[in-house]
Design a protein around this motif. Structure first.
Motif, short mmCIF file in Angstrom:
data_model
loop_
_atom_site.label_atom_id
_atom_site.label_comp_id
_atom_site.label_asym_id
_atom_site.label_seq_id
_atom_site.Cartn_x
_atom_site.Cartn_y
_atom_site.Cartn_z
N TRP A 29 0.82 -1.21 0.00
CA TRP A 29 0.00 0.00 0.00
C TRP A 29 0.86 1.26 0.00
CZ3 TRP A 29 -4.72 1.26 -1.21
CH2 TRP A 29 -5.19 2.54 -0.87
N SER A 50 -5.50 -3.59 -6.31
CA SER A 50 -6.24 -4.47 -5.42
C SER A 50 -5.39 -5.69 -5.10
CB SER A 50 -7.56 -4.91 -6.08
OG SER A 50 -8.26 -5.82 -5.25
N ARG A 51 -5.40 -6.10 -3.84
CA ARG A 51 -4.71 -7.31 -3.39
C ARG A 51 -3.24 -7.33 -3.80
NH1 ARG A 51 -9.19 -12.22 -3.80
NH2 ARG A 51 -10.97 -10.97 -3.11
N ARG A 95 -9.47 2.90 -0.75
CA ARG A 95 -9.80 2.34 0.55
C ARG A 95 -8.49 1.94 1.19
NH1 ARG A 95 -13.67 -2.92 2.00
NH2 ARG A 95 -13.42 -2.75 4.26
N HIS A 97 -5.14 0.79 2.51
CA HIS A 97 -4.47 -0.51 2.61
C HIS A 97 -5.23 -1.64 1.93
CE1 HIS A 97 -2.56 1.86 5.82
NE2 HIS A 97 -1.48 1.12 5.55
N SER A 98 -6.11 -1.28 1.00
CA SER A 98 -6.90 -2.32 0.35
C SER A 98 -6.98 -2.13 -1.16
CB SER A 98 -8.31 -2.36 0.94
OG SER A 98 -9.12 -3.28 0.26
N ALA A 147 -14.10 -3.66 -3.45
CA ALA A 147 -13.52 -3.29 -2.16
C ALA A 147 -13.96 -1.90 -1.73
CB ALA A 147 -12.00 -3.36 -2.22
#
Length: 219
Positions: A29, A50-51, A95, A97-98, A147
């Motif tokens: 992140w 993402s991820r 969002r 850390h996501s 997310a």
């Protein structure tokens, strides 16, 4: 034998051809935030995260016409159905850390009053109610929107419109828009985009508005 040092090059110096997608795995992140800062706001490339996967996309010139046209179509639909809204264009939504993503266009509808006058997003701001993507079909992009909790997502690619509605289990492809119920948009919007290439954007939008007005009046 001497050790070989890895080559480190700022993302902003990479020359990506229009239509290309660069996928970078294992991005933290904090690294994502630094890359966004390095790339700056005045750029043609757009990102989805993402991820731990970062995608950097450079749209083709022909990408611009459909995205602007579909954004204008949404404004017509909102006006014709008597709803107010706040457009937020290609704002970077995150969002922490996501996930992070930059739509082609997005709109606040249910929460439009909260977003009036907002020049920068606040940490507790809701996601947009509605987002549009053109020529993007990646899993990373869909996961990022999920997310963030964007209720409705339209993806226009290869002459087809796919409408996603956010359910408890994630995005589901649906036949009609939850925002604009009972309107045959999966047919009308691709037809209008193709029509715009033939007769121009203004005439295509006028024809679309005439048809939508007729459908609403008959419903």
């Amino acid at each position: 034998m001497s050790a070989i040092s890895p080559i480190v090059k700022p993302v902003s110096q990479m020359q990506l051809a229009p239509g290309s997608v660069l996928t970078i795995p294992d991005v933290s992140w904090d690294e994502f935030e630094l890359i966004l800062e390095e790339m700056g706001e005045k750029r043609t490339a757009r990102v989805a995260y993402s991820r731990g996967i970062l995608e950097i996309m450079v749209p083709l010139p022909e990408h611009e016409k459909p995205k602007e046209l579909i954004s204008d179509i949404v404004k017509i639909l909102l006006r014709r159905t008597g709803r107010r809204y706040e457009p937020f264009g290609s704002t970077t939504f995150k969002r922490s850390h996501s996930a992070g993503v930059e739509p082609d266009a997005c709109f606040y509808i249910q929460n439009y009053q909260q977003m009036i006058g907002r020049r920068r997003l606040e940490p507790d701001d809701p996601p947009p109610d509605f987002a549009i993507e053109s020529d993007v079909t990646s899993k990373t992009t869909l996961e990022a929107y999920e997310a963030l909790g964007v209720p409705e997502l339209w993806i226009y690619a290869k002459g087809e419109l796919t409408i996603y509605s956010l359910q408890a289990e994630g995005y589901c492809s649906v036949e009609t828009s939850p925002t604009f119920a009972n309107l045959p948009l999966k047919q009308l919007i691709p037809d209008t985009v193709e029509r715009a290439w033939l007769v121009g954007t203004v005439q295509a939008l006028e024809e679309f508005e005439t048809e939508i007005t007729r459908i609403i009046a008959c419903s």
